[in-house]
Design a protein around this motif. Structure first.
Motif, PDB file in Angstrom:
ATOM      1  N   LYS A  42     -22.759  18.184   0.973  1.00 40.90           N
ATOM      2  CA  LYS A  42     -22.258  16.892   1.438  1.00 40.90           C
ATOM      3  C   LYS A  42     -23.116  16.360   2.587  1.00 40.90           C
ATOM      4  O   LYS A  42     -23.433  15.171   2.648  1.00 40.90           O
ATOM      5  CB  LYS A  42     -20.802  17.024   1.888  1.00 40.90           C
ATOM      6  CG  LYS A  42     -19.811  17.214   0.743  1.00 40.90           C
ATOM      7  CD  LYS A  42     -18.386  17.300   1.262  1.00 40.90           C
ATOM      8  CE  LYS A  42     -17.389  17.437   0.101  1.00 40.90           C
ATOM      9  NZ  LYS A  42     -15.995  17.523   0.578  1.00 40.90           N
TER      10      LYS A  42
ATOM     11  N   THR B 129     -15.507   9.153  -6.598  1.00 41.64           N
ATOM     12  CA  THR B 129     -14.984   8.817  -5.277  1.00 41.64           C
ATOM     13  C   THR B 129     -15.610   9.630  -4.161  1.00 41.64           C
ATOM     14  O   THR B 129     -16.032   9.083  -3.131  1.00 41.64           O
ATOM     15  CB  THR B 129     -13.447   9.005  -5.258  1.00 41.64           C
ATOM     16  OG1 THR B 129     -12.872   8.169  -6.254  1.00 41.64           O
ATOM     17  CG2 THR B 129     -12.888   8.654  -3.896  1.00 41.64           C
ATOM     18  N   ASP B 130     -15.683  10.943  -4.333  1.00 43.05           N
ATOM     19  CA  ASP B 130     -16.213  11.792  -3.259  1.00 43.05           C
ATOM     20  C   ASP B 130     -17.652  11.428  -2.903  1.00 43.05           C
ATOM     21  O   ASP B 130     -18.040  11.407  -1.728  1.00 43.05           O
ATOM     22  CB  ASP B 130     -16.132  13.265  -3.670  1.00 43.05           C
ATOM     23  CG  ASP B 130     -14.699  13.783  -3.643  1.00 43.05           C
ATOM     24  OD1 ASP B 130     -13.850  13.118  -3.026  1.00 43.05           O
ATOM     25  OD2 ASP B 130     -14.440  14.837  -4.256  1.00 43.05           O
TER      26      ASP B 130
ATOM     27  N   LYS C  86     -17.856   8.030  -1.076  1.00 45.62           N
ATOM     28  CA  LYS C  86     -17.447   8.196   0.323  1.00 45.62           C
ATOM     29  C   LYS C  86     -18.613   8.681   1.176  1.00 45.62           C
ATOM     30  O   LYS C  86     -18.800   8.233   2.317  1.00 45.62           O
ATOM     31  CB  LYS C  86     -16.298   9.205   0.407  1.00 45.62           C
ATOM     32  CG  LYS C  86     -14.946   8.676  -0.050  1.00 45.62           C
ATOM     33  CD  LYS C  86     -13.891   9.768   0.065  1.00 45.62           C
ATOM     34  CE  LYS C  86     -12.522   9.271  -0.421  1.00 45.62           C
ATOM     35  NZ  LYS C  86     -11.501  10.344  -0.362  1.00 45.62           N
TER      36      LYS C  86
END
Length: 798
Positions: free
Chosen positions: A424, A725-726, A729
């Motif tokens: 991430k 979505t992740d 974001k």
């Protein structure tokens, strides 16, 4: 063992084709960009370091202050070199170099009908080949520049003028105002492209005293500024300051009131101090951007490699149970990374070779093939390779070698690997850099467009500038009259300089004041101000007054800087030792780049008759031709060239449009912007490839979950949103982080310009939309593919 590691590495590459392809493309592109930047930076940093005594050679520079301006003299009088050598025992040798910046005409014999134009003529002392490490192919190094009217040609020039014939002993006829015959005494290798000394032909310094055009350059017997680049070679490097002090003392002997100081700059630093500022700023920007691009590519590799740690969990478990320790596993994964980086590095070299010429063309530089064998460049490439291997291998080796064999056999990865969080962070970092580059690229384009379209106070359109060399002599007046009589021509005017091509500087002061200021000056005729559309602030009381002798026109800035009256007409100003009466004041206009503020300016204006007599044909001047709108330029140029060629057969006809000359001021910024766009696209491609790899992996990991959700009634759009979505974001977070960083860097760049745009707020909106659009396109492509898959296939194994 190593052979086994290599075999396993290639099996893994082949088993994970998509991941391997993404890593290979991204890393190859990143390394190609870095190789090109390394080539450029290494070349610029290596200037003049190839000389045997490069660490002992220094450039003598004079420094003094006029008002608030620091003046740096890189050209000194002809006696400085010999005086330093005679008066300071630390000076082992001294050398002078003179660049003849005016065009000359050259013939290979007096009877030859073929005339060449040469802009790269220089003169050098006889010790050129002992002082520097230039290679002489033909001739005796100690004698080739010893006698007057001897000349040494580079190999390129020798082939240009004599093809394959031996040029030694042959004559070159060089003509400017007068005609001189030079004997070719030597042929040298072409100057390396990383040499700050460049010329196609070098004449002996002793020739200058016998040439009418250069005799005045040798007349001064004072230790002061002049026309010669001066170098010294020291036998004791601890005496640099002492030699500089010797120069100050010698200057004081010539002029007790002199405030000039002197410094010795290391010769290898000369290029950095004299290079075009915009071009040399690349050395600060490009390495940072290239490093960011490479890190983007490396994070892709690390992220996707660690993401697939689960697929190799059982392999690691088996190896550990069989006795492999963590160190041997780390070595295995490092070897895999090394193999992958090696393949990518070779592909990067191939890609950089393909785009090298285009890249150098954008930078407007030339790098000779010999440089690619230079030790500094090869060392830099090796360093780049080692860095890429180390960074790409260190984290995967740590993560994969630390997997617990018990949990591996249970198909559970250790939670403490932190691989998800790291991925991430990597994704956020990649898009932060991409958004940062997009904003900076947009700001650069906005500033460039502003500079191109800004009203500079001059009418730049429809104006052609034609250099007039002294070779045209008395025919100059005829040229002007014939050109002015063309139906397409509205008006002509004459000046000593091309606009945006340089100007003279005088040290001026107002009446009854000893404080000096640097003032830019132009010698022009009476039609100059009208032809170029310069506006009056205070017009001369009599329209003919400003063309009278000892009258001067100034700009508004001169009033402010020198503290003159608001209406200074009638006041006296001194320029050097002469006094001039201010006849009028023009409004401020940009006569240089918009990077710098408008400075004091003065016009020495002559009548048309006086300019035709005393400027054209006597000095190298410029004829400005203003033509009507909607003129067929090709036809006009043909007519002017025919007129010019009929009056001056020795000098080729050249011209430049004024708006093109203005645009040339910003070539460095245009090149920077173009290359920045390339980097921006590259960053987006690499970031998108990484995102594609991660969404593909995420889809594979959640394939059964997706199947169950579809069986339970989830729609394709719901599954796409679930998978996307992740990642979106993370992109939004990247935009939030990038905005203040982009603002800081873009605003800092804009601050280099005296005339600049306000920070365009919409650039952040556009950059964000571009990043989100690319991320959505990339993620949606793979998410839709996963969502429409048949759930039966994914659930069959349960």
């Amino acid at each position: 063992m190593i052979k086994n590691y290599i075999k396993i590495a290639f099996r893994n590459f082949w088993r994970n084709k998509l991941t391997s392809f993404i890593n290979l493309v991204g890393l190859s592109l990143g390394l190609a960009a870095c190789i090109l930047i390394t080539m450029y930076v290494s070349h610029e940093k290596s200037y003049d370091s190839f000389h045997k005594d490069s660490k002992r050679i220094f450039t003598v520079v004079g420094k003094f202050k006029i008002g608030d301006d620091d003046i740096r003299m890189t050209r000194l009088s002809s006696i400085v070199a010999s005086q330093l050598k005679e008066n300071d025992p630390s000076v082992e040798d001294a050398f002078r170099y003179y660049e003849h910046n005016q065009s000359v005409s050259i013939k290979t014999s007096a009877s030859s009908s073929e005339v060449f134009s040469e802009n790269n003529l220089a003169a050098a002392d006889a010790n050129l080949f002992s002082f520097f490490s230039f290679d002489l192919i033909r001739g005796n190094p100690t004698d080739v520049l010893k006698t007057p009217f001897s000349v040494v040609l580079t190999n390129k020039a020798a082939e240009k003028y004599f093809a394959k014939a031996d040029p030694i002993g042959k004559q070159l006829i060089i003509q400017q105002d007068s005609t001189y015959s030079f004997t070719i005494t030597g042929v040298m290798k072409d100057f390396p492209t990383n040499s700050s000394i460049q010329s196609d032909m070098i004449v002996s310094m002793s020739s200058l005293s016998s040439m009418k055009e250069t005799q005045p350059l040798l007349a001064s017997e004072r230790f002061q500024g002049g026309s010669f680049a001066t170098y010294v070679k020291l036998n004791d490097l601890t005496k640099v300051t002492a030699v500089a002090n010797t120069a100050v003392q010698l200057d004081k002997l010539s002029n007790e009131e002199s405030t000039t100081t002197y410094a010795l700059d290391l010769f290898t630093d000369t290029h950095a101090q004299t290079a075009n500022t915009g071009r040399f700023d690349y050395l600060k920007v490009f390495p940072i951007v290239a490093l960011l691009i490479l890190i983007l590519a490396l994070t892709n590799y690390i992220s996707l490699t660690t993401a697939r740690a689960g697929t190799r969990a059982k392999e690691v478990g088996v190896r550990k149970i069989s006795g492999a320790n963590r160190r041997s596993l780390a070595i295995q994964f490092y070897i895999e990374s090394g193999i992958f980086v090696s393949i990518s590095f070779l592909l990067g070299i191939a890609i950089s070779s393909i785009f090298k010429d285009r890249f150098l063309e954008l930078l407007n530089i030339e790098i000779g093939n010999a440089f690619f064998y230079d030790r500094s460049f090869i060392t830099a490439l090796i360093g780049l390779f080692i860095f890429a291997v180390f960074v790409s291998g260190v984290y995967p080796a740590i993560v994969l070698s630390s997997l617990n064999p018990v949990k591996n056999f249970k198909n559970k990865l250790a939670k403490n690997t932190g691989s998800v969080s790291v991925r991430k962070v990597f994704t956020t970092f990649q898009f932060t850099i991409a958004v940062l580059l997009i904003v900076c690229g947009i700001v650069m384009s906005t500033q460039l467009e502003y500079m191109r379209t800004k009203d500079t106070g001059l009418q730049r359109s429809n104006v052609m500038m034609i250099p007039i060399e002294t070779s045209i002599a008395t025919n100059a007046n005829t040229l002007r009259n014939k050109v002015e009589n063309l139906s397409e021509v509205a008006q002509t005017t004459v000046a000593m300089n091309k606009m945006y091509g340089g100007y003279n500087i005088y040290f001026a002061s107002k009446e009854n004041s000893d404080e000096n200021y640097s003032v830019s000056t132009f010698n022009v005729d009476e039609h100059f101000i009208e032809t170029l559309g310069v506006s009056w602030y205070l017009e001369p009381e009599e329209r003919t007054a400003f063309s009278e002798n000892k009258k001067v026109i100034i700009n508004q800035k001169t009033i402010d800087e020198l503290g003159l009256k608001q209406d200074p007409r009638g006041e006296q100003m001194s320029f050097g030792s002469q006094f001039f009466e201010i006849a009028g004041v023009v409004k401020d206009f940009n006569y240089t780049s918009l990077e710098v503020p408008i400075k004091p300016l003065a016009f020495f204006v002559s009548s048309e008759a006086s300019a035709n007599k005393n400027m054209m044909g006597t000095f190298s001047t410029c004829l400005y031709v203003k033509f009507h709108d909607e003129v067929a330029l090709s036809g006009l140029l043909d007519k002017i060239e025919n007129i010019y060629s009929s009056l001056d057969e020795t000098t080729p006809f050249t011209y430049q449009f004024m708006d093109d000359a203005f645009d040339t001021l910003y070539k460095a910024e245009e090149r920077l912007s173009s290359i920045f766009y390339i980097f921006m696209v590259l960053a987006l491609v690499i970031a998108s490839l990484g995102l594609l790899g991660l969404i593909t992996f995420a889809s594979e990991q959640r394939v059964k979950e997706i199947g169950i959700r579809k069986v339970l009634g989830a729609s394709i759009s719901e599954i796409v949103v679930l998978l996307s979505t992740d990642f979106i974001k993370l992109v939004v977070l990247a935009i939030i982080i990038a905005v203040p960083l982009a603002w800081y860097f873009a605003d800092s760049w804009l601050n280099y310009f005296a005339f600049r745009v306000d920070m365009p707020w919409w650039s952040f909106v556009i950059a964000g939309l571009i990043a989100i659009s690319i991320a959505l396109t990339t993620v949606s492509f793979q998410a839709i593919k996963a969502a429409i898959a048949n759930p039966v296939n994914s659930l069959r194994s349960e």
